[in-house]
Scaffold this motif. Structure first.
Motif, PDB file in Angstrom:
ATOM      1  N   LYS A 246       4.054   8.611   9.286  1.00 50.68           N
ATOM      2  CA  LYS A 246       3.215   8.107   8.410  1.00 50.68           C
ATOM      3  C   LYS A 246       3.365   6.586   8.327  1.00 50.68           C
ATOM      4  CE  LYS A 246       2.604   9.493   3.715  1.00 50.68           C
ATOM      5  NZ  LYS A 246       1.623   9.645   3.314  1.00 50.68           N
ATOM      6  N   LYS A 247       4.078   5.794   7.589  1.00 53.64           N
ATOM      7  CA  LYS A 247       3.744   4.273   7.605  1.00 53.64           C
ATOM      8  C   LYS A 247       4.160   3.983   8.874  1.00 53.64           C
ATOM      9  CE  LYS A 247       1.281   4.722   3.823  1.00 53.64           C
ATOM     10  NZ  LYS A 247       1.929   4.822   2.508  1.00 53.64           N
ATOM     11  N   GLY A 248       5.327   4.021   9.805  1.00 53.31           N
ATOM     12  CA  GLY A 248       5.688   3.556  10.960  1.00 53.31           C
ATOM     13  C   GLY A 248       4.043   3.737  11.831  1.00 53.31           C
ATOM     14  N   GLU A 268      -6.721   1.866   7.737  1.00 50.86           N
ATOM     15  CA  GLU A 268      -6.576   1.256   6.751  1.00 50.86           C
ATOM     16  C   GLU A 268      -6.031   2.068   5.621  1.00 50.86           C
ATOM     17  OE1 GLU A 268      -7.660  -1.636   5.308  1.00 50.86           O
ATOM     18  OE2 GLU A 268      -8.184  -1.819   7.499  1.00 50.86           O
ATOM     19  N   HIS A 269      -4.685   1.108   4.351  1.00 50.30           N
ATOM     20  CA  HIS A 269      -4.325   2.314   3.203  1.00 50.30           C
ATOM     21  C   HIS A 269      -5.427   2.870   2.465  1.00 50.30           C
ATOM     22  CE1 HIS A 269      -0.107   2.548   0.159  1.00 50.30           C
ATOM     23  NE2 HIS A 269      -0.407   3.389   1.405  1.00 50.30           N
ATOM     24  N   MET A 270      -5.509   4.171   2.974  1.00 50.16           N
ATOM     25  CA  MET A 270      -6.905   4.390   2.312  1.00 50.16           C
ATOM     26  C   MET A 270      -7.435   5.672   2.143  1.00 50.16           C
ATOM     27  SD  MET A 270     -10.042   1.590   2.976  1.00 50.16           S
ATOM     28  CE  MET A 270     -10.043  -0.114   2.305  1.00 50.16           C
ATOM     29  N   PRO A 290      -2.601  -0.007  -3.812  1.00 49.02           N
ATOM     30  CA  PRO A 290      -1.564  -0.555  -3.336  1.00 49.02           C
ATOM     31  C   PRO A 290      -1.085   1.219  -3.483  1.00 49.02           C
ATOM     32  CG  PRO A 290      -1.734  -2.124  -5.001  1.00 49.02           C
ATOM     33  CD  PRO A 290      -3.112  -1.134  -4.953  1.00 49.02           C
ATOM     34  N   SER A 291       0.571   1.651  -3.486  1.00 48.40           N
ATOM     35  CA  SER A 291       1.540   2.843  -3.445  1.00 48.40           C
ATOM     36  C   SER A 291       1.581   2.959  -4.864  1.00 48.40           C
ATOM     37  CB  SER A 291       2.390   2.630  -2.694  1.00 48.40           C
ATOM     38  OG  SER A 291       2.489   2.186  -1.695  1.00 48.40           O
ATOM     39  N   GLY A 292       1.534   4.533  -5.304  1.00 41.90           N
ATOM     40  CA  GLY A 292       2.054   4.439  -6.677  1.00 41.90           C
ATOM     41  C   GLY A 292       0.610   4.173  -7.517  1.00 41.90           C
ATOM     42  N   GLY A 294      -2.295   5.452  -7.717  1.00 40.07           N
ATOM     43  CA  GLY A 294      -3.429   6.408  -8.679  1.00 40.07           C
ATOM     44  C   GLY A 294      -4.684   6.729  -7.256  1.00 40.07           C
ATOM     45  N   LYS A 295      -4.156   6.320  -6.116  1.00 32.30           N
ATOM     46  CA  LYS A 295      -4.966   6.688  -5.209  1.00 32.30           C
ATOM     47  C   LYS A 295      -5.126   8.456  -4.548  1.00 32.30           C
ATOM     48  CE  LYS A 295      -3.896   5.127  -0.681  1.00 32.30           C
ATOM     49  NZ  LYS A 295      -2.681   5.051  -1.649  1.00 32.30           N
ATOM     50  N   THR A 296      -4.187   9.334  -5.377  1.00 31.71           N
ATOM     51  CA  THR A 296      -4.433  10.634  -4.482  1.00 31.71           C
ATOM     52  C   THR A 296      -5.258  11.445  -6.217  1.00 31.71           C
ATOM     53  OG1 THR A 296      -1.905  11.011  -4.167  1.00 31.71           O
ATOM     54  CG2 THR A 296      -3.345  12.572  -4.920  1.00 31.71           C
ATOM     55  N   ASP A 308      -5.840  11.187   1.058  1.00 35.77           N
ATOM     56  CA  ASP A 308      -5.706  10.767  -0.136  1.00 35.77           C
ATOM     57  C   ASP A 308      -4.638   9.197   0.206  1.00 35.77           C
ATOM     58  OD1 ASP A 308      -2.944  11.745   0.500  1.00 35.77           O
ATOM     59  OD2 ASP A 308      -2.400  11.832  -0.783  1.00 35.77           O
ATOM     60  N   ASP A 309      -4.354   8.635   1.435  1.00 34.67           N
ATOM     61  CA  ASP A 309      -3.796   7.786   1.598  1.00 34.67           C
ATOM     62  C   ASP A 309      -3.992   6.896   3.054  1.00 34.67           C
ATOM     63  OD1 ASP A 309      -1.081   6.362   1.203  1.00 34.67           O
ATOM     64  OD2 ASP A 309      -0.199   7.427   2.681  1.00 34.67           O
ATOM     65  N   LEU A 310      -4.632   7.098   4.061  1.00 33.36           N
ATOM     66  CA  LEU A 310      -4.823   6.569   5.087  1.00 33.36           C
ATOM     67  C   LEU A 310      -6.005   6.774   6.305  1.00 33.36           C
ATOM     68  CD1 LEU A 310      -1.299   6.920   7.113  1.00 33.36           C
ATOM     69  CD2 LEU A 310      -2.126   5.524   5.690  1.00 33.36           C
TER      70      LEU A 310
HETATM   71 MN    MN Z   1       0.603   5.602   1.052  1.00 37.01          MN
END
Ligand code: MN
Ligand code: SPV
Length: 650
Positions: A246-248, A268-270, A290-292, A294-296, A308-310
């Motif tokens: 994931k983020k790594g 992107e973190h999108m 940013p994390s947390g 409400g992207k999801t 929902d994240d990337l």
């Molecule tokens: Mn994320």
């Protein structure tokens, strides 16, 4: 700059396996016949040598090769249960995993990029010299998998064959990590060799949880070797620290796009989602938060949810921006997920037939509960810190919530009713027409505004600020969050910014394909808009209106009001959209949300300008745009005072 394969490959140095013949000896020694047979289907020698080195390093009792077959996945589920990493819940297919209380979010202070001497890094990132990282690995990792099985999985970050997809290997002694990987990533065992060849690279991830005790956590490290695109993760279990697919690997993709796919790709973190407009047309969005933040939820508001994240993006031969989701699942925050705001997700969480790994929620009688679920809460149960009862306090006398703020659910995205599975799995990617940037901004920017030029759009991304959330251990205050991707940008911010300016101004776009770029902010409070208290001015479901207005604007169906910060929606257009979600939209609320609070915006510009002026090599365009907007805002203030309602612009 980033130079791949520079310096010593730590995994190779510590493992000592240098040739394919030596690697095969390790496999003959450590794998049983079934797993030897499975591994014989992988031919990429570089990959095989990495696997052999991880075996020598970790010294597991045995090695399990995960081909992604139903039997192999079942083996992983059972291994995780047997080891106690997960426990079965009352509902079929549901399990609970607890991370240690010290390991409930990304361990930012123990997360480092491994760098070579003299390499320029992001001012927002921590880095460790290659030699120091080598010392750590030599000290803590030999034999770290003793008594356990090392599981090896081969995944694709993106639909196999997509232009921006990159394959990756995940090796871990944790069943939970590989079980999560199976829900979140596309197993590409059969295609790994071809994909590694096509992409020209693959990522490597090694994780071991060790004894998994609180005493171990201070020794935990999350190391990302930029040059060798290899991660090491030790003495922790939280997926954001351990499932480094994931983020790594997102960090490596950001690096790769910035330095090796300049002008071609972005990472992107999108979220990625589609909205259905008049006549059934579909308009796709990619949005950063940013994390947390409400992207999801935002992603799932769309009629055609993809991720929902990337997002990994490129411009296709017709000049259309395309995006793929490197993931196929959701590792979503559950706090405040309820029937009202997240009906489709709730259907999966409370209905039948969806496989869900829960983490760090409250379990009572085999049922998961969490803060903000809109249901009646039990009085006691077990959560991330052990036994829990209503009113329980911690050592400082603070109430312990029923569930940790960063507790999560892991499930397939395709389980969500509005998931556009066919498009999400297509290597063509989704055609992106609108890019959004948002953060937790309680007092400055309006709910939605559209950049007038690509440069101004890039500046919106560069200027995100956000209140700290529970997704990072130890984070506090209001922080700059450039592109909401800051925690995941390894190299100099200036380099990343240049890549943004270049791509969004690309001559490959045509007048009809160039994406619209917009800011979003759902976090304005009454207290900051002439009322009192921290209550938000809007509701979660208003997101549909902001995205709906952008859908109309991007297709030329409505006009915006031209202001120094960009185009704002007209009141009458919003009223119509609010009707579609059965809400009145009083003019007074519009005034609160869309009047420009000049002093706030100017302060924000100054904050950004000062911060960026301390950074080397930032493109002058950024400063020119800040300067221009600030001057225009100050002229407005001279004419109309410090709060300017949008009808002043008409
Ligand atoms: Mn994320
Ligand atoms: C986030 O925090 O942005 C996540 C979860 O998406 S983590 O894997 O921890 O990054």
């Amino acid at each position: 700059m980033l130079e791949l394969k520079k310096g010593e490959d730590i995994l190779a140095v510590v493992g000592g396996v240098a040739t394919i013949a030596e690697a095969r000896n390790v496999f003959a020694d450590k794998l049983d016949n079934v797993n030897l047979q499975k591994l014989s289907l992988i031919r990429n020698e570089e990959a095989l040598i990495k696997v052999a080195n991880a075996i020598i390093l970790g010294r597991p009792d045995s090695v399990f090769i995960n081909t992604g077959s139903p039997e192999d996945i079942q083996w992983i589920r059972e291994y995780s249960l047997k080891k106690g990493e997960e426990k079965k819940l009352a509902k079929k297919g549901h399990t609970i995993h607890f991370d240690l209380p010290q390991d409930q979010a990304r361990l930012v202070n123990q997360t480092y990029y491994i760098i070579n001497p003299g390499e320029k890094m992001s001012s927002l990132a921590k880095s460790v010299l290659r030699s120091d990282a080598l010392d750590y690995v030599k000290k803590y990792m030999p034999g770290i998998m003793a008594g356990k099985t090392m599981i090896v999985g081969f995944y694709s970050r993106g639909p196999v064959g997509a232009e921006a997809a990159i394959p990756a290997i995940e090796m871990s002694s944790s069943g939970y990590v590989l079980h999560s990987a199976e829900l979140l990533y596309r197993n590409c065992f059969e295609h790994f060799d071809a994909e590694a060849e096509r992409a020209g690279l693959f990522f490597t991830n090694v994780h071991a949880e060790g004894n998994n005790t609180p005493e171990d956590v201070p020794n935990a490290r999350i190391f990302m070797d930029r040059s060798w695109m290899t991660t090491f993760s030790t003495f922790c279990t939280y997926a954001g620290n351990t499932l480094l697919l994931k983020k790594g690997n997102h960090r490596f993709s950001v690096d790769y796009a910035t330095y090796y796919k300049f002008e071609e790709q972005l990472s992107e973190h999108m979220f990625i989602t589609g909205m259905t407009g008049p006549g059934g047309r579909k308009t796709f969005f990619a949005g950063a938060a940013p994390s947390g933040c409400g992207k999801t939820t935002t992603a799932m508001v769309g009629s055609d949810f993809i991720g929902d994240d990337l997002a990994q993006m490129w411009i296709d031969k017709n000049g259309v921006l395309r995006a793929i989701n490197p993931e196929k699942g959701i590792f979503g925050i559950v706090e405040d997920v309820n029937k009202e705001g997240d009906p489709y997700l709730m259907e999966c969480l409370r209905g039948d037939n969806t496989e869900v790994i829960w983490s760090n929620v409250l379990i009572a009688d085999g049922v998961p509960y969490w803060v903000g679920n809109g249901e009646e809460a039990p009085d006691k149960g077990v959560n991330f810190q052990g036994e829990w009862f209503k009113g329980k306090t911690d050592a400082n006398g603070k109430l312990i919530p029923m569930s940790h703020k960063n507790s999560r659910c892991t499930l397939l995205a395709s389980a969500i009713a509005n998931h556009a599975t066919e498009l999400a799995e297509s290597p063509e990617g989704a055609p992106i027409k609108v890019i959004t940037y948002s953060g937790r901004d309680s007092d400055t920017m309006p709910p939605v505004w559209v950049a007038k030029t690509p440069d101004e759009g890039v500046v919106i991304g560069a200027s995100i600020v956000s209140k700290a959330t529970a997704t990072e251990v130890g984070a506090t205050g209001v922080n700059r969050q450039p592109w909401a991707n800051a925690p995941f940008i390894p190299g100099a911010l200036a380099d990343y910014m240049k890549a943004q300016f270049i791509l969004f101004n690309s001559s490959k776009f045509t007048d009809t394909t160039r994406p619209f770029m917009a800011g979003l902010n759902y976090f304005l409070t009454h207290g900051n808009r002439g009322g009192s208290g921290d209550k938000l001015l809007g509701e979660k479901k208003d997101v549909k209106v902001w995205l709906g207005w952008l859908e109309l604007f991007a297709n030329g169906d409505v006009e915006g009001i031209s202001t120094p910060i960009g185009y704002l929606p007209k009141y009458d257009d919003l009223v119509k959209l609010f009707k579609t979600i059965d809400k009145e939209y009083p003019k007074s609320l519009y005034e609160q949300q869309f009047s420009l609070y000049i002093d706030k915006i100017v302060d924000r510009i100054d904050l950004q300008r000062n911060a960026y002026s301390k950074e080397a090599d930032i493109p002058v365009r950024l400063f020119e745009i800040y300067e221009k907007q600030k001057n225009q805002l100050l002229q407005l203030k001279d004419r109309f005072g410090s709060i300017v309602s949008s009808d002043k612009f008409i």
